[in-house]
Design a protein around this motif. Structure first.
Motif, PDB file in Angstrom:
ATOM      1  N   ASP A   1       0.809  -1.214   0.000  1.00 38.46           N
ATOM      2  CA  ASP A   1       0.000   0.000   0.000  1.00 38.46           C
ATOM      3  C   ASP A   1       0.842   1.263   0.000  1.00 38.46           C
ATOM      4  N   ASP A   2       2.092   1.177   0.411  1.00 37.02           N
ATOM      5  CA  ASP A   2       2.897   2.384   0.558  1.00 37.02           C
ATOM      6  C   ASP A   2       4.040   2.476  -0.425  1.00 37.02           C
ATOM      7  N   GLY A   3       4.078   1.608  -1.441  1.00 36.44           N
ATOM      8  CA  GLY A   3       5.137   1.763  -2.421  1.00 36.44           C
ATOM      9  C   GLY A   3       5.617   0.440  -2.967  1.00 36.44           C
ATOM     10  N   PRO A   4       6.724   0.476  -3.698  1.00 35.13           N
ATOM     11  CA  PRO A   4       7.228  -0.722  -4.353  1.00 35.13           C
ATOM     12  C   PRO A   4       7.840  -1.693  -3.363  1.00 35.13           C
ATOM     13  N   THR A   5       7.764  -2.970  -3.668  1.00 31.89           N
ATOM     14  CA  THR A   5       8.380  -3.975  -2.809  1.00 31.89           C
ATOM     15  C   THR A   5       9.737  -4.406  -3.346  1.00 31.89           C
ATOM     16  N   ALA A   6      10.103  -3.964  -4.546  1.00 34.12           N
ATOM     17  CA  ALA A   6      11.397  -4.296  -5.137  1.00 34.12           C
ATOM     18  C   ALA A   6      11.998  -3.052  -5.775  1.00 34.12           C
ATOM     19  N   LEU A   7      13.308  -2.950  -5.675  1.00 37.01           N
ATOM     20  CA  LEU A   7      14.016  -1.830  -6.261  1.00 37.01           C
ATOM     21  C   LEU A   7      14.125  -2.023  -7.765  1.00 37.01           C
ATOM     22  N   GLN A   8      13.597  -1.070  -8.525  1.00 38.21           N
ATOM     23  CA  GLN A   8      13.631  -1.172  -9.981  1.00 38.21           C
ATOM     24  C   GLN A   8      14.770  -0.315 -10.520  1.00 38.21           C
ATOM     25  N   VAL A   9      15.653  -0.920 -11.285  1.00 38.98           N
ATOM     26  CA  VAL A   9      16.849  -0.205 -11.739  1.00 38.98           C
ATOM     27  C   VAL A   9      17.099  -0.350 -13.239  1.00 38.98           C
ATOM     28  N   GLY A  10      16.173  -0.960 -13.961  1.00 37.43           N
ATOM     29  CA  GLY A  10      16.375  -1.180 -15.384  1.00 37.43           C
ATOM     30  C   GLY A  10      15.674  -0.154 -16.248  1.00 37.43           C
ATOM     31  N   GLY A  11      15.835  -0.286 -17.559  1.00 32.70           N
ATOM     32  CA  GLY A  11      15.160   0.598 -18.499  1.00 32.70           C
ATOM     33  C   GLY A  11      15.564   2.048 -18.328  1.00 32.70           C
ATOM     34  N   LEU A  12      14.588   2.928 -18.337  1.00 30.15           N
ATOM     35  CA  LEU A  12      14.860   4.357 -18.166  1.00 30.15           C
ATOM     36  C   LEU A  12      15.554   4.637 -16.841  1.00 30.15           C
ATOM     37  N   HIS A  13      15.261   3.826 -15.832  1.00 30.41           N
ATOM     38  CA  HIS A  13      15.830   4.058 -14.505  1.00 30.41           C
ATOM     39  C   HIS A  13      17.283   3.641 -14.396  1.00 30.41           C
ATOM     40  N   ALA A  14      17.821   3.041 -15.448  1.00 27.71           N
ATOM     41  CA  ALA A  14      19.261   2.779 -15.494  1.00 27.71           C
ATOM     42  C   ALA A  14      20.016   3.995 -16.006  1.00 27.71           C
ATOM     43  N   ILE A  15      19.290   4.981 -16.527  1.00 28.56           N
ATOM     44  CA  ILE A  15      19.901   6.211 -17.056  1.00 28.56           C
ATOM     45  C   ILE A  15      19.823   7.327 -16.027  1.00 28.56           C
ATOM     46  N   VAL A  16      18.632   7.547 -15.499  1.00 32.30           N
ATOM     47  CA  VAL A  16      18.430   8.486 -14.394  1.00 32.30           C
ATOM     48  C   VAL A  16      17.484   7.837 -13.401  1.00 32.30           C
ATOM     49  N   ARG A  17      17.599   8.198 -12.146  1.00 31.68           N
ATOM     50  CA  ARG A  17      16.787   7.564 -11.122  1.00 31.68           C
ATOM     51  C   ARG A  17      15.333   8.017 -11.178  1.00 31.68           C
TER      52      ARG A  17
END
Length: 259
Positions: free
Chosen positions: A161-177
């Motif tokens: 309910d309060d956010g992601p359960t896993a850290l996502q670091v791929g795709g666009l988020h591998a370029i900027v957070r």
């Protein structure tokens, strides 16, 4: 059946409002297609215009920030069905943005105005910014971001309910957070005609983004700890290739704290 239809209909209305407000904001900042834009026409004195615009920006910032905090979410959950919690947030954001765009008071003062190739380059950057911002909503979970998935549009995910359960670091988020914010900042500032009211909007919005980044980084470090520290050490916050000491932002958020 009625209990099922109501969340679907309300969440769909919120999504339609989100799309309409996004298109409105694009035209508003571009000074195109609309009778009233960020640049004009002026309808009142400069002092009154600045006061009204600051009040409208503050209203949006308070709504967007307060409703994203955990105590506010807990309060809201006691008063609306769980499947409409995110939809309520999106609807409130739609209303505050509509008020800002409709009641905005421009005044006549130009900061810069370029033409020719420079103008085409700036319009291209502006378009790229909006494209990046929109793409970023799909880089996480567009349906969840807008509240559609929670209301029954599509299969439910394992998000808390309060956010992601896993850290996502791929795709666009591998370029900027935070590609969503990168795109929005670029769209706010890249214009061949920067008026004083447009500058006020851009400065205030960028400042709000910076503050939001600080709070969200705190939450993400609390949630992901060393994993987030390692991610922040190798991926810049907003500008590709730019790292300024200890990073100040955000992972690939689920979007629960963004409209």
């Amino acid at each position: 059946m009625t209990r099922r239809i109501v969340p679907l209909a309300v969440s769909a209305a919120a999504w339609c409002g989100f799309v309409a407000i996004t298109a409105w904001t694009m035209a508003f900042l571009a000074g195109a297609l609309l009778p009233r834009t960020v640049d004009g026409p002026a309808r009142t004195s400069t002092g009154w215009a600045v006061a009204v615009d600051l009040a409208l920006l503050l209203l949006f910032a308070l709504q967007h920030s307060v409703m994203a905090r955990r105590p506010a979410k807990a309060w809201l959950r006691r008063r609306v069905p769980a499947e409409l919690e995110r939809t309520t947030y999106v609807l409130a954001t739609d209303v505050c943005l509509a008020l800002l765009l409709a009641l905005w008071q421009p005044w006549d003062q130009v900061v810069w105005h370029v033409e020719g190739l420079a103008a085409y380059a700036l319009w291209s950057l502006c378009a790229a910014g909006w494209a990046l911002a929109i793409a970023a909503t799909f880089a996480v979970d567009h349906l969840e971001l807008i509240g559609l998935r929670q209301a029954g549009w599509g299969a439910r995910t394992t998000l808390s309910d309060d956010g992601p359960t896993a850290l996502q670091v791929g795709g666009l988020h591998a370029i900027v957070r935070h590609p969503l914010m990168t795109g929005m900042v670029l769209a706010f500032w890249a214009t061949p005609r920067m008026s004083a009211p447009h500058l006020l909007f851009a400065v205030a919005a960028t400042g709000y983004i910076a503050v939001g980044i600080t709070f969200e980084e705190r939450d993400l470090r609390r949630t992901f700890g060393a994993d987030y520290d390692a991610y922040a050490a190798r991926v810049p916050a907003l500008v590709p290739g730019l790292r300024l000491g200890r990073a100040a932002h955000v992972v690939a958020p689920s979007g629960r704290d963004r409209a």
